[in-house]
Design a protein around this motif. Structure first.
Motif, PDB file in Angstrom:
ATOM      1  N   PHE A   1      13.795  -1.098  -7.022  1.00 10.14           N
ATOM      2  CA  PHE A   1      12.574  -0.590  -7.652  1.00 10.14           C
ATOM      3  C   PHE A   1      11.898   0.464  -6.789  1.00 10.14           C
ATOM      4  O   PHE A   1      11.522   1.545  -7.263  1.00 10.14           O
ATOM      5  N   LEU A   2      11.782   0.157  -5.508  1.00  9.82           N
ATOM      6  CA  LEU A   2      11.138   1.099  -4.586  1.00  9.82           C
ATOM      7  C   LEU A   2      11.919   2.403  -4.510  1.00  9.82           C
ATOM      8  O   LEU A   2      11.332   3.492  -4.520  1.00  9.82           O
TER       9      LEU A   2
ATOM     10  N   ALA B   1       3.464   9.130   6.899  1.00 10.08           N
ATOM     11  CA  ALA B   1       2.825   7.846   7.204  1.00 10.08           C
ATOM     12  C   ALA B   1       3.635   6.987   8.163  1.00 10.08           C
ATOM     13  O   ALA B   1       3.125   6.001   8.692  1.00 10.08           O
TER      14      ALA B   1
ATOM     15  N   LYS C   1      11.205   4.431  -7.722  1.00 15.07           N
ATOM     16  CA  LYS C   1       9.885   5.056  -7.710  1.00 15.07           C
ATOM     17  C   LYS C   1       9.813   6.190  -6.695  1.00 15.07           C
ATOM     18  O   LYS C   1       9.360   7.299  -6.999  1.00 15.07           O
ATOM     19  N   LEU C   2      10.228   5.904  -5.460  1.00  9.26           N
ATOM     20  CA  LEU C   2      10.132   6.910  -4.411  1.00  9.26           C
ATOM     21  C   LEU C   2      11.044   8.089  -4.693  1.00  9.26           C
ATOM     22  O   LEU C   2      10.698   9.240  -4.406  1.00  9.26           O
TER      23      LEU C   2
ATOM     24  N   GLN D   1       9.351  10.248  -7.169  1.00  7.31           N
ATOM     25  CA  GLN D   1       8.253  10.924  -6.481  1.00  7.31           C
ATOM     26  C   GLN D   1       8.779  12.084  -5.631  1.00  7.31           C
ATOM     27  O   GLN D   1       8.284  13.216  -5.719  1.00  7.31           O
TER      28      GLN D   1
ATOM     29  N   THR E   1       1.864  -7.817  -0.781  1.00  2.00           N
ATOM     30  CA  THR E   1       2.293  -7.903  -2.175  1.00  2.00           C
ATOM     31  C   THR E   1       2.746  -9.324  -2.517  1.00  2.00           C
ATOM     32  O   THR E   1       3.133 -10.092  -1.649  1.00  2.00           O
TER      33      THR E   1
ATOM     34  N   LEU F   1       1.887   4.803  -4.628  1.00  5.70           N
ATOM     35  CA  LEU F   1       2.775   4.550  -5.758  1.00  5.70           C
ATOM     36  C   LEU F   1       2.698   3.124  -6.255  1.00  5.70           C
ATOM     37  O   LEU F   1       3.054   2.821  -7.381  1.00  5.70           O
ATOM     38  N   VAL F   2       2.220   2.254  -5.370  1.00  9.55           N
ATOM     39  CA  VAL F   2       2.218   0.844  -5.727  1.00  9.55           C
ATOM     40  C   VAL F   2       0.871   0.259  -5.312  1.00  9.55           C
ATOM     41  O   VAL F   2       0.378   0.518  -4.206  1.00  9.55           O
ATOM     42  N   GLU F   3       0.236  -0.416  -6.268  1.00  9.71           N
ATOM     43  CA  GLU F   3      -1.077  -0.962  -5.930  1.00  9.71           C
ATOM     44  C   GLU F   3      -0.879  -2.141  -4.985  1.00  9.71           C
ATOM     45  O   GLU F   3      -0.202  -3.102  -5.313  1.00  9.71           O
TER      46      GLU F   3
ATOM     47  N   ALA G   1       1.614   4.212   1.110  1.00  7.86           N
ATOM     48  CA  ALA G   1       0.930   5.398   1.630  1.00  7.86           C
ATOM     49  C   ALA G   1       0.776   6.470   0.566  1.00  7.86           C
ATOM     50  O   ALA G   1      -0.234   7.172   0.517  1.00  7.86           O
TER      51      ALA G   1
ATOM     52  N   ALA H   1       5.699   3.787   0.044  1.00  7.29           N
ATOM     53  CA  ALA H   1       5.184   3.657  -1.322  1.00  7.29           C
ATOM     54  C   ALA H   1       3.680   3.392  -1.294  1.00  7.29           C
ATOM     55  O   ALA H   1       2.922   3.959  -2.080  1.00  7.29           O
TER      56      ALA H   1
ATOM     57  N   THR I   1       8.186  -5.376  -7.639  1.00  2.73           N
ATOM     58  CA  THR I   1       7.698  -4.298  -6.780  1.00  2.73           C
ATOM     59  C   THR I   1       8.243  -4.390  -5.369  1.00  2.73           C
ATOM     60  O   THR I   1       8.234  -3.414  -4.629  1.00  2.73           O
TER      61      THR I   1
END
Lengths: 146, 146
Positions: free
Chosen positions: A13-14, A121, A17-18, A21, A2, B143-145, B140, B138, A8
Motif C-alpha cells: 500500500f505504501l 524528511a 501511494k508513494l 506521489q 498507526t 499521504l497518510v493520516e 512527512a 508517507a 495503511t
DNA sequence: TATTGTTATACTCTATAACTATA
DNA sequence: TATAGTTATAGAGTATAACAATA
C-alpha cells in the motif's frame, strides 16, 4: 502511531501511494519540458545506442502504438531522429539527437531534485539503505534490467 | 551493477515502478472479490465509523462522482449501506455492513499475501526497516493520516 | 444562496485491430 | 506468409460541470 493490522501499514500500500506521489511530482517537473515520465525511460534507453521501435515498446513496457505517439512527440522536440535501417527497410532505428541528449541530462537533474524533495524528511544513511533495498526488490521482480 | 547517474537508480523512479507493480498485483488478488484497491481505502475508513460521501471523497483523494460509483458497487456487494442523516437530510452516512466488515478482513489478508510475494527476496529485518522508512516518508508528505 | 449527492459529459490514457510496406 | 511501423477505433478511468433536493 498507526493502527495495528491496518492496510495503511502494508508495504504494498505504501509503495503504491508513494509511487503515485513520486510520479506525479516528477510529471509536474517535466511538464515545462513537454515531457512525461514515460519519455524519460525512452531517452535513457536511447542513450545506450539506437533502438528499433518494437524494442523500445518491449523495454518500456508499452504497446507499439504508444511508442509511435511518444516518438512523434520526441521528434517534434527534436530530441530523436527516425532513420530507416538500410539492412531491413521495415525497421526504423531511433537515435538520440544532441538536443535529446541535453534533454536527458535535464530530466536526470529533475529526477534528483525530485528525490531530494521526496526524501527531505529522512537522513542520508537511511536514503542509501532505502535505495539499496528498493533496487534489490526491483531486480528480483525483474522490473529493471540489471 | 547499474550505470552510475542513471534515472533507474533514482528513488522516485524505483518507487514509481514498484508502486505500480505492487498495485497491479494487489488489484489481481482483489479482482475475484469484485473490488479494486480504491475500494479498500473506503472499507478501511468506514471501519472507523460511518462517513458522509464528501468526507470519503476527500479522504481517499478522488472526486465526488467517483465516490458515487464506488459506493454503488459496494452497495451491490452488500458491503455498505447508505442511510439518510436525520439531522441534515442532504447527507448520507455510509455504514459498513457485516459482509462489508468481512470483506475488509479478506482484503487485509490479501494485502499481507501481496507483501509476502513482493518482499520474498529480502530478509525480515530489512522488510521492517523498509516499512519503517516508507511510513515515515508517507507521514512527512501527508499521504497518510497519522 | 450554499451544500450534498447525482447525473451527464468530456477528456486522457491505453489497448486492439486493421492497414502499408517491406521481408 | 510474417514482421515493423502506422493509423483508426474503442475501452477503461477520471475529472468537470450541470442538476435536484435540502439547508
Amino acid at each position: 502511531m498507526t493502527v495495528e493490522g491496518s492496510l495503511t501499514n502494508t508495504v504494498g500500500f505504501l509503495l503504491g501511494k508513494l509511487g503515485q506521489q513520486a510520479n506525479g511530482q516528477f510529471a509536474d517537473r517535466l511538464a515545462p519540458l513537454g515531457l512525461r515520465p514515460r519519455h524519460c525511460a525512452v531517452l535513457e534507453l536511447l542513450a545506450g545506442g539506437p533502438r528499433a521501435q518494437l524494442e523500445l515498446a518491449k523495454a518500456v513496457g508499452v504497446t507499439p502504438s504508444v511508442v509511435v505517439d511518444m516518438l512523434d512527440e520526441l521528434e517534434t522536440l527534436d530530441a530523436v531522429r527516425r532513420v530507416r535501417d538500410t539492412a531491413d527497410r521495415r525497421r526504423q532505428l531511433i537515435e538520440l539527437t544532441s538536443t535529446g541528449l541535453d534533454l536527458r541530462h535535464q530530466t536526470l537533474s529533475l529526477a534528483r531534485q525530485n528525490d531530494e524533495e521526496l526524501l527531505s524528511a529522512i537522513d542520508p544513511t537511511e536514503v542509501a539503505a532505502l535505495r539499496q533495498i528498493l533496487g534489490r526488490i526491483a531486480a528480483a521482480t525483474g522490473l529493471v534490467e540489471k
